[in-house]
Design a protein around this motif. Structure first.
Motif, PDB file in Angstrom:
ATOM      1  N   GLU A  81       0.832  -1.210   0.000  1.00  0.00           N
ATOM      2  CA  GLU A  81       0.000   0.000   0.000  1.00  0.00           C
ATOM      3  C   GLU A  81       0.866   1.260   0.000  1.00  0.00           C
ATOM      4  O   GLU A  81       0.557   2.232  -0.699  1.00  0.00           O
ATOM      5  CB  GLU A  81      -0.939   0.006   1.191  1.00  0.00           C
ATOM      6  N   CYS A  82       1.939   1.248   0.780  1.00  0.00           N
ATOM      7  CA  CYS A  82       2.849   2.397   0.799  1.00  0.00           C
ATOM      8  C   CYS A  82       3.470   2.621  -0.584  1.00  0.00           C
ATOM      9  O   CYS A  82       3.572   3.763  -1.054  1.00  0.00           O
ATOM     10  CB  CYS A  82       3.942   2.185   1.837  1.00  0.00           C
ATOM     11  N   GLU A  85       0.829   4.114  -2.924  1.00  0.00           N
ATOM     12  CA  GLU A  85       0.609   5.549  -2.715  1.00  0.00           C
ATOM     13  C   GLU A  85       1.777   6.362  -3.261  1.00  0.00           C
ATOM     14  O   GLU A  85       1.581   7.440  -3.834  1.00  0.00           O
ATOM     15  CB  GLU A  85       0.393   5.836  -1.232  1.00  0.00           C
ATOM     16  N   TYR A  88       1.408   6.520  -7.083  1.00  0.00           N
ATOM     17  CA  TYR A  88       0.396   7.469  -7.545  1.00  0.00           C
ATOM     18  C   TYR A  88       0.756   8.909  -7.186  1.00  0.00           C
ATOM     19  O   TYR A  88       0.357   9.843  -7.887  1.00  0.00           O
ATOM     20  CB  TYR A  88      -0.978   7.081  -6.993  1.00  0.00           C
ATOM     21  N   TYR A 111     -12.453   6.459  -0.588  1.00  0.00           N
ATOM     22  CA  TYR A 111     -12.054   7.532   0.317  1.00  0.00           C
ATOM     23  C   TYR A 111     -13.212   8.499   0.549  1.00  0.00           C
ATOM     24  O   TYR A 111     -13.478   8.892   1.695  1.00  0.00           O
ATOM     25  CB  TYR A 111     -10.864   8.302  -0.261  1.00  0.00           C
ATOM     26  N   LEU A 140       0.349  10.506  -0.437  1.00  0.00           N
ATOM     27  CA  LEU A 140      -0.862  10.893  -1.173  1.00  0.00           C
ATOM     28  C   LEU A 140      -1.929  11.285  -0.144  1.00  0.00           C
ATOM     29  O   LEU A 140      -2.721  10.454   0.289  1.00  0.00           O
ATOM     30  CB  LEU A 140      -1.341   9.707  -2.019  1.00  0.00           C
TER      31      LEU A 140
END
Length: 273
Positions: A81-82, A85, A88, A111, A140
């Motif tokens: 996930e890190c 982010e 992106y 979100y 992000l």
């Protein structure tokens, strides 16, 4: 009595989780640049986002094979996930003029809906927010930006990762039209939260207990919101359990309820006198 369809669904999830874990162990690149990782994680999240009874989820979570790999799997999912982010953040860099320019982000709608449920719970709690901090903003900063948009409050963002801070601070500076935001490179467990009405803690922040203790040491009047998970989504994140906060006197003031579309729930705590 459990139906054959239910048993098959549970077996499918158990098999997929174990297979996904094996692939994450084997692959060196867990970022979106790796098409294998994109496919595996998209399928896993999609499968775990389908409606499921709590009793069915509990049986899966209690499976011995799942219990053996879950802790390590959560670490790998956190890293993935890190990296997502960060990927992106680089993609959107110098391309956003407003927060809505993030709309093409794959989890944008999630979100937006999560923030909506949190705002509804804040209204129910009847908590006025003129200033807030978000701990673990990451590269992000969609959550704090959406929260600021909803509440119109002064914002402080905290992250202890240098690269995440560099990306996130730039987005905040570009989109902060009224100049009431700050982005600080710092461990949330070391910050002084005096004067803040609300402190948000991201789900991937590891030292939640230390941060909550620090919040109430420096500002016992604050409300703390911690992103958590329920049910089968515990295969993706570690849930928050305040009973395990050995050094913090706090009590639950409210919580949101996740659904199959919104992965995270949010638990709100106040200082316990």
């Amino acid at each position: 009595m459990k139906t054959i369809e239910c048993a098959n669904k549970q077996e499918k999830i158990i098999h997929m989780y174990k297979d996904s874990y094996r692939i994450l162990v084997e692959e060196e690149d867990l970022s979106p640049r790796n098409e294998t990782i994109n496919r595996v994680l998209s399928e896993l999240v999609s499968t775990l986002s389908k409606p499921m009874k709590q009793s069915e989820a509990d049986e899966i979570l209690c499976d011995e094979g799942i219990k053996q790999i879950r802790k390590d799997m959560l670490q790998k999912l956190s890293l993935a996930e890190c990296l997502m982010e960060e990927y992106y953040a680089q993609t959107f860099r110098d391309k956003v003029q407003s927060i809505h320019d993030f709309g093409s982000f794959i989890y944008w709608d999630n979100y937006v809906e999560l923030i909506k449920t949190e705002m509804e719970e804040l209204k129910r709690i009847n908590w006025d927010v003129n200033s807030f901090a978000f701990v673990g903003t990451g590269p992000l900063p969609l959550s704090p930006l959406l929260l600021k948009q909803e509440m119109g409050a002064e914002m402080t963002c905290l992250d202890l990762d240098v690269q995440a801070h560099e990306h996130g601070r730039r987005f905040i500076q570009d989109l902060d039209r009224d100049g009431t935001s700050d982005y600080i490179l710092k461990d949330g467990a070391l910050h002084d939260y005096k004067g803040l009405d609300l402190v948000w803690i991201a789900s991937l922040v590891p030292n939640k207990e230390e941060i909550v203790r620090r919040v109430f040491e420096t500002n016992p009047e604050a409300l703390v919101a911690i992103r958590s998970v329920d049910g089968i989504h515990q295969l993706l994140y570690e849930p928050v359990d305040a009973t395990k906060f050995q050094t913090v006197s706090c009590e639950e003031a409210g919580r949101t309820v996740a659904d199959s579309f919104i992965i995270n729930s949010t638990v709100f705590y106040t200082y316990k006198q």
